[in-house]
Design an enzyme around this catalytic site. Structure first.
Site, PDB file in Angstrom:
ATOM      1  N   ARG A 292      -1.003  -5.307  -7.303  1.00  9.59           N
ATOM      2  CA  ARG A 292      -0.996  -5.526  -5.843  1.00  9.59           C
ATOM      3  C   ARG A 292      -1.880  -4.457  -5.188  1.00  9.59           C
ATOM      4  O   ARG A 292      -2.301  -3.510  -5.843  1.00  9.59           O
ATOM      5  CB  ARG A 292       0.434  -5.362  -5.324  1.00  9.59           C
ATOM      6  CG  ARG A 292       0.964  -3.961  -5.618  1.00  9.59           C
ATOM      7  CD  ARG A 292       2.261  -3.617  -4.902  1.00  9.59           C
ATOM      8  NE  ARG A 292       2.576  -2.214  -5.046  1.00  9.59           N
ATOM      9  CZ  ARG A 292       3.232  -1.655  -6.060  1.00  9.59           C
ATOM     10  NH1 ARG A 292       3.647  -2.415  -7.064  1.00  9.59           N
ATOM     11  NH2 ARG A 292       3.451  -0.368  -6.095  1.00  9.59           N
ATOM     12  N   VAL A 295       0.547   0.954  -1.089  1.00  5.26           N
ATOM     13  CA  VAL A 295       0.741   1.658   0.179  1.00  5.26           C
ATOM     14  C   VAL A 295      -0.399   2.665   0.386  1.00  5.26           C
ATOM     15  O   VAL A 295      -0.965   2.769   1.479  1.00  5.26           O
ATOM     16  CB  VAL A 295       2.098   2.412   0.186  1.00  5.26           C
ATOM     17  CG1 VAL A 295       2.235   3.274   1.436  1.00  5.26           C
ATOM     18  CG2 VAL A 295       3.265   1.438   0.071  1.00  5.26           C
TER      19      VAL A 295
END
Ligand code: MV4
Length: 446
Positions: A292, A295
């Protein structure tokens, strides 16, 4: 190219994705829970659809509701952000079957990296260094004892379905193994419905250094250097930076090459991260692959001068990579500002933002969804802002961070701002001599 993008997330990352899409001329659809009606991602998207009640399970994790929102708005792609459905292979598969471009890797890539033991074997086969330990899962306590004796104590037991520190057990000596094996299996079974564990030799005082990778559908794979993520508390990262203060050109080349080899071997597409443990002799070992955007992606963006969310959209549309592998250009640091009270063991502190001032000026970036008068709902993650600075050197990036933290005002809730102000004058942080145990063994207030 993608024409209309649905963002299956909330908070700062939803806003970040809307900004990237808007600059590329892509229309955006926000989805939101009943607790997020007043959120900025709802206001800044072209359209917004309520997908359910506050609880994540009923809204941001509700696959039928999200797919329905994409269908009624005629979206042609979905960006999952991080957390929620970002590493859910079933969701990636359902998007594909529903004729929606999933902004991320294939369901198969997600699955292959989701099982931590299979991921490790896959990386080892591709020539990536891994921590010595069991070949695959340990089938019995006798098997566990044999492997532990062979690699030498202390060892770690890790859940194959775990990751990010969940389902892990430290085993100091042979006398602790029986009990640790039973509790590790029990915890993993309860948490993940899969009790399988594998064994590794324990790496002393490791640093957590990860390599950002990117791949397109035409066989091009690049790495974008490392992020240093050793400043963590109970497996929650608090400060990240790029480059790492311990990096050398040789180690960067070796880790980057290993990361690219590993990425290539799983036919990867999009943004990914290969996490490594680095020991005090600068040996590195594969730990996990995150399939993914993370952050902490802004420190790579500011260090390299690229927009990684835009790049995700470009490669998801089937186009070629537009970014190049190269050395870091600037030094960048990120402080995670959480709605937590650092003086009370980082206990969550949701509530209303009574007054707010974001820092600014050269070399300062704030990624945040909060505004004056906004009430932070108690249902989700406590991160309310990421403060990122960037400058030619680490010393200058730290000086900017101190200055920016002084300008940052959040009243009405407790935040991690005081923690960061203290860390930016901490001599171990400034010297760059910290490992992953630092915050669990040093009192930040001291
Ligand atoms: C380890 C380790 C030492 N030796 N594995 C924690 C998160 C999970 N992804 C793996 N973790 C660790 N695995 C071996 N063989 C130490 C840790 C670890 C850690 C790793 C990265 C960042 C913070 C950490 C804090 C404690 C332990």
């Amino acid at each position: 190219m993608i024409k209309k993008l649905l963002i299956a997330n909330r908070g700062e990352i939803a806003l970040r994705i809307i900004r990237a899409a808007r600059e590329l001329g892509i229309r955006t659809v926000a989805v939101y829970s009943e607790a997020d009606r007043a959120s900025l991602h709802v206001r800044f998207a072209d359209e917004a659809v309520c997908i359910g009640p506050a609880a994540g399970k009923l809204s941001y994790l509700n696959i039928p509701s999200i797919i329905a929102a994409a269908e009624v708005t005629n979206a042609d792609a979905i960006h999952p952000g991080y957390g929620f459905l970002a590493e859910n292979a079933t969701f990636a598969e359902i998007c594909l079957e529903s004729n929606l471009t999933f902004v991320g890797p294939s369901a198969d890539s997600i699955n292959r990296m989701g099982n931590k033991s299979v991921a490790k074997e896959t990386m080892q086969a591709a020539g990536v260094p891994v921590v010595p330990g069991s070949e695959g899962i340990v089938e019995s306590i006798d098997d566990a004892r044999r492997v532990a004796e062979q690699v030498g104590y202390p060892v770690m037991l890790k859940a194959v379905a775990g990751g990010g520190g969940k389902g892990m057990r430290y085993v100091e000596t042979a006398a602790d193994l029986d009990r640790a094996y039973a509790t590790a299996r029990g915890e993993a079974e309860a948490a993940f419905g899969n009790g399988d564990v594998y064994i590794e030799k324990f790496i002393e005082e490791p640093r957590h250094i990860e390599i950002q990778v990117f791949a397109d559908a035409h066989g091009n794979v690049v790495h974008l250097n490392e992020r240093e993520c050793s400043i963590q508390r109970r497996h929650q990262k608090l400060i990240e930076e790029a480059p790492s203060p311990i990096m050398t050109p040789e180690l960067r080349a070796a880790m980057g090459e290993a990361a690219v080899k590993g990425t290539r071997s799983v036919d990867y597409r999009g943004a990914g991260t290969i996490e490594f443990l680095v020991d005090k002799h600068r040996n590195f070992y594969f730990m996990e692959m995150n399939t993914r955007i993370q952050v902490e992606h802004p420190v790579t963006e500011q260090s390299m001068g690229y927009d990684l969310i835009q790049e995700q959209l470009i490669v998801a549309a089937g186009e070629r990579l537009t970014i190049q592998q190269k050395d870091p250009v600037l030094h960048s640091i990120e402080c995670r500002i959480n709605a937590e009270d650092p003086y009370k063991d980082f206990r969550p502190s949701p509530g209303r933002i009574e007054s707010l001032n974001f820092p600014g000026g050269p070399g300062v970036r704030v990624d945040s969804h909060i505004y004056q008068g906004y009430t932070i709902p108690p249902h989700y993650d406590s991160m309310v802002a990421k403060l990122i600075t960037f400058a030619p050197t680490r010393t200058e990036a730290i000086a900017k961070m101190r200055r920016a933290l002084d300008e940052f005002v959040i009243e009405g809730i407790e935040t991690t701002l005081p923690f960061h102000r203290k860390m930016m004058v901490n001599k171990d942080f400034i010297a760059g001599t910290f490992d992953t145990k630092y915050l669990d063994t040093h009192d930040w207030k001291a």
